[in-house]
Design an enzyme around this catalytic site. Structure first.
Site, PDB file in Angstrom:
ATOM      1  N   GLN A   1      16.793 -28.583  -0.970  1.00  0.00           N
ATOM      2  CA  GLN A   1      16.177 -27.516  -0.175  1.00  0.00           C
ATOM      3  C   GLN A   1      17.175 -26.377   0.038  1.00  0.00           C
ATOM      4  O   GLN A   1      18.322 -26.597   0.407  1.00  0.00           O
ATOM      5  CB  GLN A   1      15.707 -28.102   1.177  1.00  0.00           C
ATOM      6  CG  GLN A   1      14.911 -27.135   2.031  1.00  0.00           C
ATOM      7  CD  GLN A   1      13.558 -26.740   1.421  1.00  0.00           C
ATOM      8  OE1 GLN A   1      12.950 -27.499   0.678  1.00  0.00           O
ATOM      9  NE2 GLN A   1      13.100 -25.549   1.733  1.00  0.00           N
TER      10      GLN A   1
ATOM     11  N   LYS B   1       6.805 -31.813   2.265  1.00  0.00           N
ATOM     12  CA  LYS B   1       6.900 -32.180   0.844  1.00  0.00           C
ATOM     13  C   LYS B   1       6.865 -33.697   0.699  1.00  0.00           C
ATOM     14  O   LYS B   1       6.136 -34.238  -0.138  1.00  0.00           O
ATOM     15  CB  LYS B   1       8.194 -31.607   0.229  1.00  0.00           C
ATOM     16  CG  LYS B   1       8.129 -30.098   0.023  1.00  0.00           C
ATOM     17  CD  LYS B   1       9.473 -29.464  -0.309  1.00  0.00           C
ATOM     18  CE  LYS B   1       9.326 -27.938  -0.408  1.00  0.00           C
ATOM     19  NZ  LYS B   1      10.564 -27.224  -0.627  1.00  0.00           N
TER      20      LYS B   1
ATOM     21  N   ASP C   1      12.062 -27.767  -9.164  1.00  0.00           N
ATOM     22  CA  ASP C   1      11.993 -26.400  -8.648  1.00  0.00           C
ATOM     23  C   ASP C   1      11.953 -25.377  -9.785  1.00  0.00           C
ATOM     24  O   ASP C   1      11.584 -24.220  -9.560  1.00  0.00           O
ATOM     25  CB  ASP C   1      13.246 -26.095  -7.809  1.00  0.00           C
ATOM     26  CG  ASP C   1      13.027 -26.289  -6.318  1.00  0.00           C
ATOM     27  OD1 ASP C   1      11.904 -26.015  -5.849  1.00  0.00           O
ATOM     28  OD2 ASP C   1      13.982 -26.696  -5.638  1.00  0.00           O
TER      29      ASP C   1
HETATM   30  N1  GUN Z   1      13.508 -22.738   0.093  1.00  0.00           N
HETATM   31  C1  GUN Z   1      12.470 -21.868   0.161  1.00  0.00           C
HETATM   32  N2  GUN Z   1      11.639 -22.052  -0.891  1.00  0.00           N
HETATM   33  C2  GUN Z   1      12.173 -23.053  -1.635  1.00  0.00           C
HETATM   34  C3  GUN Z   1      11.758 -23.684  -2.840  1.00  0.00           C
HETATM   35  O1  GUN Z   1      10.743 -23.357  -3.459  1.00  0.00           O
HETATM   36  N3  GUN Z   1      12.581 -24.680  -3.276  1.00  0.00           N
HETATM   37  C4  GUN Z   1      13.725 -25.039  -2.632  1.00  0.00           C
HETATM   38  N4  GUN Z   1      14.460 -26.018  -3.158  1.00  0.00           N
HETATM   39  N5  GUN Z   1      14.129 -24.459  -1.510  1.00  0.00           N
HETATM   40  C5  GUN Z   1      13.350 -23.473  -1.024  1.00  0.00           C
END
Ligand code: GUN
Length: 287
Positions: free
Chosen positions: A98, A54, A121
């Site tokens: 995350q 990311k 998100d």
């Molecule tokens: N863990 C797995 N997928 C995601 C996501 O789309 N966002 C976040 N913050 N954590 C994740």
């Protein structure tokens, strides 16, 4: 039947071009560098890879990125204080914590503490409610990416019968809300669903988001149907680690009209949509 492979890498490059031009506009017209802050608590190996990707992609798109790595024992208070600081920092436009978090931390509390306008998100209750009531604001990245892929195959989704397999807050539920908004007839299937195979076999589109390696096989799929595979599962094949989806690609590709591969399908689209959301969040903060 020759199946059509929906190329997530190529499509995500198109989205990233859109992101880059929006980044250039924000820089040129508003002297603003859209910036994403990513918070990782603990050392979960998969999460470390996701976070690294990311941050790397954000930098490549000309955006700012800030990485906060906290140790696995971090207290709820310390994490709340960091989020408060990021909420109040005018140079930070998007915040992503995350998931999953270590078990002593409350994910719901953390998600609700992120400012809704910086919630890239789309997990904050305000953004979840906005999507559910048909007024989407910041929309969860993976379902958003799946919609872009689906529209490649079905420019008009109206009236399609769709089965979403999986009911998570991250994928299944927001996916169903987006499909409903596109006038699909949506069924959410899950571990307690009866006759799940028959349900899927009647669908024009199946979205698989259960987190079980190669769970869905060709017997579940109507000939010509479109299959979107959200799963990323690491399995052992002849002593080697291999990434597979929730769909048994080999068999399903024989019957499906269109299918996403793993890797190279939904994964790259999720990151591209995260960056798209970050530029949108930056715009909100101009207003
Ligand atoms: N863990 C797995 N997928 C995601 C996501 O789309 N966002 C976040 N913050 N954590 C994740």
């Amino acid at each position: 039947m020759m199946t059509h492979l929906i190329d997530g890498k190529q499509l995500s490059d198109q989205v990233l071009l859109e992101v880059a031009s929006e980044v250039a506009l924000l820089k040129g017209e508003h002297d603003m560098v859209p910036t994403l802050a990513v918070v990782l608590v603990g050392e979960d190996p998969a999460s470390q890879v996701y976070v690294r990707n990311k941050v790397k992609r954000a930098t490549e798109a000309g955006m700012g990125s800030i990485e906060h790595r906290l140790d696995a024992e971090t207290s709820q208070n310390t994490l709340n204080e960091l989020i408060d600081q990021l909420n109040n920092d005018p140079e930070v436009h998007g915040i992503l914590v995350q998931l999953p978090l270590p078990s002593h931390l409350d994910e719901d509390v953390v998600i609700a503490s992120i400012h809704p306008a910086k919630d890239v998100d789309g997990f904050h209750p305000l953004n979840v409610g906005a999507l559910a009531s048909g007024r989407p604001s910041l929309v969860p990245c993976t379902p958003q990416g799946c919609m872009i892929m689906l529209r490649q195959v079905h420019p008009d989704l109206s009236g399609k019968n769709v089965v979403v397999v999986g009911r998570s807050n991250i994928v299944g539920k927001p996916m169903a809300a987006l499909l409903l908004q596109a006038n699909c007839t949506v069924t959410i299937a899950h571990s307690r669903t009866r006759n799940i195979e028959t349900l899927c076999r009647n669908a024009d589109i199946v979205v698989a988001a259960v987190g079980r390696a190669e769970f869905i096989n060709a017997d579940w799929i109507k000939p010509g149907a479109t299959v979107i595979d959200v799963g990323i599962n690491a399995i052992d094949v002849d002593g080697k680690r291999k990434l597979v989806g929730d769909v048994d690609f080999e068999s399903v590709a024989q019957v499906a009209g269109a299918i996403t591969p793993v890797p190279g399908g939904v994964g790259p689209m999720t990151i591209a949509c995260l960056l798209l959301n970050t530029t949108r969040a930056a715009r909100y903060q101009l207003a």
